[in-house]
Enzyme design. Structure first.
Site, PDB file in Angstrom:
ATOM      1  N   TYR A 190       0.868  -1.183   0.000  1.00 33.67           N
ATOM      2  CA  TYR A 190       0.000   0.000   0.000  1.00 33.67           C
ATOM      3  C   TYR A 190       0.899   1.227   0.000  1.00 33.67           C
ATOM      4  O   TYR A 190       2.082   1.133  -0.349  1.00 33.67           O
ATOM      5  CB  TYR A 190      -0.879  -0.127   1.267  1.00 33.67           C
ATOM      6  CG  TYR A 190      -2.076   0.754   1.310  1.00 33.67           C
ATOM      7  CD1 TYR A 190      -3.057   0.697   0.338  1.00 33.67           C
ATOM      8  CD2 TYR A 190      -2.244   1.666   2.363  1.00 33.67           C
ATOM      9  CE1 TYR A 190      -4.170   1.526   0.394  1.00 33.67           C
ATOM     10  CE2 TYR A 190      -3.351   2.487   2.438  1.00 33.67           C
ATOM     11  CZ  TYR A 190      -4.312   2.417   1.441  1.00 33.67           C
ATOM     12  OH  TYR A 190      -5.413   3.238   1.507  1.00 33.67           O
ATOM     13  N   ARG A 243      -5.692  10.414 -11.206  1.00 34.01           N
ATOM     14  CA  ARG A 243      -5.069  11.089 -10.048  1.00 34.01           C
ATOM     15  C   ARG A 243      -4.647   9.993  -9.065  1.00 34.01           C
ATOM     16  O   ARG A 243      -5.355   9.684  -8.124  1.00 34.01           O
ATOM     17  CB  ARG A 243      -6.088  12.059  -9.433  1.00 34.01           C
ATOM     18  CG  ARG A 243      -5.513  13.086  -8.524  1.00 34.01           C
ATOM     19  CD  ARG A 243      -5.297  12.563  -7.089  1.00 34.01           C
ATOM     20  NE  ARG A 243      -6.532  12.242  -6.396  1.00 34.01           N
ATOM     21  CZ  ARG A 243      -6.640  11.256  -5.491  1.00 34.01           C
ATOM     22  NH1 ARG A 243      -5.621  10.490  -5.177  1.00 34.01           N
ATOM     23  NH2 ARG A 243      -7.798  11.014  -4.919  1.00 34.01           N
ATOM     24  N   LYS A 261      -5.815  -1.880  -2.863  1.00 34.31           N
ATOM     25  CA  LYS A 261      -6.995  -1.617  -2.021  1.00 34.31           C
ATOM     26  C   LYS A 261      -7.748  -2.921  -1.753  1.00 34.31           C
ATOM     27  O   LYS A 261      -8.224  -3.170  -0.653  1.00 34.31           O
ATOM     28  CB  LYS A 261      -7.933  -0.607  -2.706  1.00 34.31           C
ATOM     29  CG  LYS A 261      -7.355   0.792  -2.838  1.00 34.31           C
ATOM     30  CD  LYS A 261      -7.633   1.652  -1.622  1.00 34.31           C
ATOM     31  CE  LYS A 261      -6.912   2.998  -1.733  1.00 34.31           C
ATOM     32  NZ  LYS A 261      -7.013   3.825  -0.527  1.00 34.31           N
ATOM     33  N   GLU A 333     -11.880   5.034  -7.007  1.00 35.60           N
ATOM     34  CA  GLU A 333     -10.590   5.334  -6.393  1.00 35.60           C
ATOM     35  C   GLU A 333      -9.722   6.148  -7.332  1.00 35.60           C
ATOM     36  O   GLU A 333      -9.536   5.785  -8.506  1.00 35.60           O
ATOM     37  CB  GLU A 333      -9.902   3.991  -6.062  1.00 35.60           C
ATOM     38  CG  GLU A 333      -8.761   4.084  -5.097  1.00 35.60           C
ATOM     39  CD  GLU A 333      -9.163   4.439  -3.674  1.00 35.60           C
ATOM     40  OE1 GLU A 333     -10.007   3.753  -3.079  1.00 35.60           O
ATOM     41  OE2 GLU A 333      -8.606   5.423  -3.152  1.00 35.60           O
ATOM     42  N   ASP A 334      -9.214   7.227  -6.838  1.00 35.60           N
ATOM     43  CA  ASP A 334      -8.198   8.028  -7.521  1.00 35.60           C
ATOM     44  C   ASP A 334      -8.610   8.508  -8.919  1.00 35.60           C
ATOM     45  O   ASP A 334      -7.814   8.491  -9.860  1.00 35.60           O
ATOM     46  CB  ASP A 334      -6.859   7.262  -7.541  1.00 35.60           C
ATOM     47  CG  ASP A 334      -6.285   7.146  -6.131  1.00 35.60           C
ATOM     48  OD1 ASP A 334      -6.988   7.517  -5.170  1.00 35.60           O
ATOM     49  OD2 ASP A 334      -5.142   6.685  -5.982  1.00 35.60           O
ATOM     50  N   ASP A 356     -13.803   6.473  -2.132  1.00 30.77           N
ATOM     51  CA  ASP A 356     -12.884   6.352  -1.005  1.00 30.77           C
ATOM     52  C   ASP A 356     -12.171   7.670  -0.714  1.00 30.77           C
ATOM     53  O   ASP A 356     -11.930   8.006   0.446  1.00 30.77           O
ATOM     54  CB  ASP A 356     -11.860   5.272  -1.383  1.00 30.77           C
ATOM     55  CG  ASP A 356     -10.997   4.853  -0.232  1.00 30.77           C
ATOM     56  OD1 ASP A 356     -11.484   4.881   0.911  1.00 30.77           O
ATOM     57  OD2 ASP A 356      -9.834   4.488  -0.471  1.00 30.77           O
ATOM     58  N   ASP A 357     -11.839   8.404  -1.764  1.00 32.12           N
ATOM     59  CA  ASP A 357     -11.061   9.632  -1.579  1.00 32.12           C
ATOM     60  C   ASP A 357     -11.915  10.754  -0.992  1.00 32.12           C
ATOM     61  O   ASP A 357     -11.418  11.578  -0.242  1.00 32.12           O
ATOM     62  CB  ASP A 357     -10.457  10.068  -2.919  1.00 32.12           C
ATOM     63  CG  ASP A 357      -9.611   8.951  -3.494  1.00 32.12           C
ATOM     64  OD1 ASP A 357      -8.612   8.593  -2.866  1.00 32.12           O
ATOM     65  OD2 ASP A 357      -9.984   8.383  -4.550  1.00 32.12           O
ATOM     66  N   ASN A 498      -0.536  11.670  -0.191  1.00 31.40           N
ATOM     67  CA  ASN A 498       0.230  10.438  -0.379  1.00 31.40           C
ATOM     68  C   ASN A 498       0.919  10.435  -1.730  1.00 31.40           C
ATOM     69  O   ASN A 498       0.453  11.107  -2.650  1.00 31.40           O
ATOM     70  CB  ASN A 498      -0.717   9.232  -0.308  1.00 31.40           C
ATOM     71  CG  ASN A 498      -1.366   9.111   1.046  1.00 31.40           C
ATOM     72  OD1 ASN A 498      -0.699   9.175   2.057  1.00 31.40           O
ATOM     73  ND2 ASN A 498      -2.684   8.950   1.064  1.00 31.40           N
TER      74      ASN A 498
HETATM   75  O1  LIG Z   1      -4.289   5.173  -1.160  1.00 35.54           O
HETATM   76  C1  LIG Z   1      -4.083   5.804  -0.108  1.00 35.54           C
HETATM   77  O2  LIG Z   1      -3.118   5.591   0.624  1.00 35.54           O
HETATM   78  C2  LIG Z   1      -5.071   6.841   0.342  1.00 35.54           C
HETATM   79  C3  LIG Z   1      -5.845   7.343  -0.800  1.00 35.54           C
HETATM   80  O3  LIG Z   1      -6.918   6.879  -1.113  1.00 35.54           O
HETATM   81  C4  LIG Z   1      -5.203   8.336  -1.678  1.00 35.54           C
HETATM   82  O4  LIG Z   1      -4.190   8.942  -1.313  1.00 35.54           O
HETATM   83  O5  LIG Z   1      -5.717   8.513  -2.778  1.00 35.54           O
HETATM   84 MG   LIG Z   2      -7.296   7.073  -3.173  1.00 38.82          MG
END
Ligand SMILES: O=C([O-])CC(=O)C(=O)O
Ligand SMILES: [Mg+2]
Length: 642
Positions: A190, A243, A261, A333-334, A356-357, A498
């Protein structure tokens, strides 16, 4: 090759029980197009909730799902559904059989391989004699050996690649390794290492571990989904790679994120690995470096946008629901800001979607802030919040904090928002900028003169809590942290971007510049810091605390829509897991080593909220939801093969 009965292998401790997954045949009984709800999404642009009328309509959808469920007489959900699927349309249209290999093929089947842990009887029964060296060892010893091997690698990316290899070779061993050594291995599978893995994904790519859906698959997405070997999918994590963490557009190479994830869904939240599906949607990339990289694995074109993008995503969302039914959880996600908010709004009332974000990060940060108040004093409404970054995470967290303040004090949401200020790349978000602001920033435009620099905003607004979600590293400078420390006895500072390289400041900087007074948490992990003879342990405010338990709660209750109250419930459950012993050490999050216990607590609270709201379809509601969550959780211990 001899086929072994499915029962011994597929009889996982899955999420089934009285709430069996819907089979293909039963899915056909569902209304073909599940009703689009009459009005707004579950959270509109102003942050308001599902209205009573939309909730009522959603409950009618719950009723229709449950009606189908209750006709099912399935003793062992996972197993029987496979039987039924195989005996119906899947067997007719797909080229696989469901038999499990023995002998050499068994050793190469990651779902069933046990390596040297096959005992003498199993070696005889499954044609393994001579294919393995004579020694028989336990799974515990295998774990010890792999940890020894991993610790021998100096480079984090080597450890990542070794872990991916273990996952592809022996799945149960991979998960036992990860669960038993979660604090050490989380940074490997991760953040931060997964970020580097995505940047170099084309070069290290050996075997696909998820589904790639590109513009080339337009018009065929349902067929593509059916190419995936597992049928009973409960969670999809999907990215379009635009992203990735704070690293920007990594195109198709963002695939490392859904894979990472979902490993956590299983290791931390106990969702069966076979129920997890990582997906990357490839609409091109605007990353020139990748477009010119000979090892790049994605489409070599600039990103599709507008209608072309929307159509592909719509086909995907429709195909997912058609193939997996109403209860499959789709975690976004992202995605880049502009798509993330729109997708959540567009599909929030018709699908079980979770960003999630926006939502996971909000829930984990609210929990950390609530816990920090035990050290700092005061109620949420007594505090003033300043954000650097007004994208998904920033506005998501701000929205949930405002909602909680409004619930705690009965103050109107509009009033609660006034305690929260956001700074973006153009400076403080203020009323005079309203016209030019993107829609998700508008609720945060308050009356104030324009301010350009963060340090001036800190001195002007005088926040008690500073939260970084900018995706830009080292933006909490010495001046900024010192300004926070001059204003507050115990400044609360969250540097959430991150991976580590993008963190707004390091733990060491936060503690040193505040002279040991900061309550600090970061998105990516930092080692403990010694300052002035005292050791400070930074918290990791990462959505990994929330999404695995949150998802488990949705799945085990058969929930069909996400509601903001569930995010608040998850946040509360997490904050409640911080013990006095943790507080005494200055910790505002519980240690990750207890994460499965924490996830069960979160799952129970989320499920309870879903039942309260009438959005759960697994009826009757289990009496003890924590026990139920624990019972549902995947256990990676080897099974014995008779
Ligand atoms: O993935 C991770 O550590 C946390 C998160 O969702 C991100 O930064 O987009
Ligand atoms: Mg994320």
């Amino acid at each position: 090759m001899i086929s072994i009965s499915r029962c011994c292998f597929l009889n996982n401790v899955g999420i089934s029980g009285s709430c069996s997954p819907i089979t293909y045949k039963q899915r056909r009984l569902l209304p073909t197009s599940v009703r689009v709800l009459a009005s707004g999404p579950n959270r509109d642009r102003n942050g308001s909730l599902l209205t009573e009328s939309t909730l009522k309509e959603t409950r009618q959808d719950v009723a229709s799902v449950h009606q189908v469920d209750s006709k099912t007489t399935v003793s062992d959900g996972v197993h029987d559904v496979y039987e039924e699927d195989a005996a119906t349309e899947e067997q007719l249209v797909t080229p696989w059989t469901y038999s499990v290999a023995s002998g050499y093929s068994l050793l190469r089947d990651p779902h069933h391989n046990k390596g040297l842990a096959f005992n003498e009887k199993e070696r005889d029964a499954h044609y393994l004699r001579g294919l393995l060296p004579p020694t028989v060892i336990s799974q515990e010893l295998q774990v010890k050996k792999l940890m020894h091997m991993l610790r021998g690698y100096q480079v984090p990316l080597q450890k990542y690649m070794a872990m991916m290899d273990f996952q592809e070779t022996n799945e149960r061993l991979f998960y036992k390794l990860l669960i038993d050594n979660v604090e050490e291995l989380l940074p490997v599978v991760y953040t931060p290492t997964v970020g580097e893995a995505c940047q170099k994904y084309g070069s290290i790519f050996l075997r696909p571990q998820g589904l790639f859906i590109s513009l080339k698959e337009k018009g065929k997405i349902l067929e593509v989904l059916r190419n995936w070997p597992e049928k009973n999918i409960q969670v999809i994590v999907v990215t379009d790679g635009e992203r990735i963490l704070g690293l920007g557009d990594l195109g198709c190479q963002g695939m490392g994120i859904p894979i990472g994830k979902l490993s956590l869904y299983t290791a931390l939240g106990g969702v069966r690995p076979s129920a997890c599906l990582p997906i990357t949607i490839d609409v091109g990339t605007n990353n020139e470096w990748l477009l010119n990289d000979e090892f790049y694995i994605g489409l070599r074109q600039r990103r599709a946008t507008g209608q072309e993008y929307a159509e592909l995503l719509h086909e995907f969302m429709t195909a997912v629901k058609k193939n997996y039914g109403e209860k499959v959880l789709i975690q976004f996600e992202d995605f880049a800001n502009h798509n993330a908010f729109d997708l959540l709004e567009k599909y929030g009332t018709t699908h079980l979607v979770f960003n999630d974000d926006i939502q996971g990060t909000a829930s984990v940060v609210l929990a950390g802030v609530v816990a920090a108040l035990k050290l700092v004093g005061g109620n949420l409404a007594d505090h003033k919040f300043l954000f650097l970054g007004a994208g998904e995470a920033g506005t998501g967290i701000a929205g949930l904090i405002a909602l909680e303040i409004s619930k705690q004090t009965n103050m109107p949401l509009e009033e609660a928002r006034k305690r929260i200020w956001l700074v973006d790349s153009k400076g403080l978000i203020v009323k005079s900028r309203l016209e030019s602001l993107q829609h998700f920033k508008k609720p945060w435009a308050h009356d104030h003169e324009p301010i350009k620099e963060l340090v001036d905003a800190v001195n002007g607004i005088k926040p008690t809590v500073l939260i970084g979600t900018s995706g830009v590293g080292r933006t909490f400078t010495k001046e900024v942290v010192e300004a926070m420390a001059a204003l507050n006895k115990k400044p609360v500072i969250f540097a959430l971007s991150n991976p580590t390289s993008q963190s707004e400041c390091t733990a060491e900087e936060a503690y040193t510049w505040s002279k040991g007074r900061a309550i600090f948490a970061s998105g990516s992990p930092f080692d403990p810091v010694e300052y002035d003879g005292k050791v400070f342990v930074p918290g990791q405010a990462n959505n990994a605390y929330i999404f695995p338990g949150f998802g488990l709660g949705l799945i085990m209750s058969g929930t069909i829509r996400v509601h903001d109250d569930m995010l608040l419930a998850a946040s509360e459950a997490l904050a409640a897991q911080v013990t006095q012993e943790n507080f005494d050490k200055g910790l505002i999050y519980p240690p990750f080593k207890n994460i499965r216990k924490i996830s069960a607590q979160i799952a129970a609270k989320v499920a309870a909220k879903a039942y309260d709201l009438g959005l759960a379809t697994c009826l009757p509601q289990p009496k003890d939801l924590v026990k139920h969550a624990e019972k549902c959780m995947y256990n990676p211990a080897y099974r014995s093969y008779r």
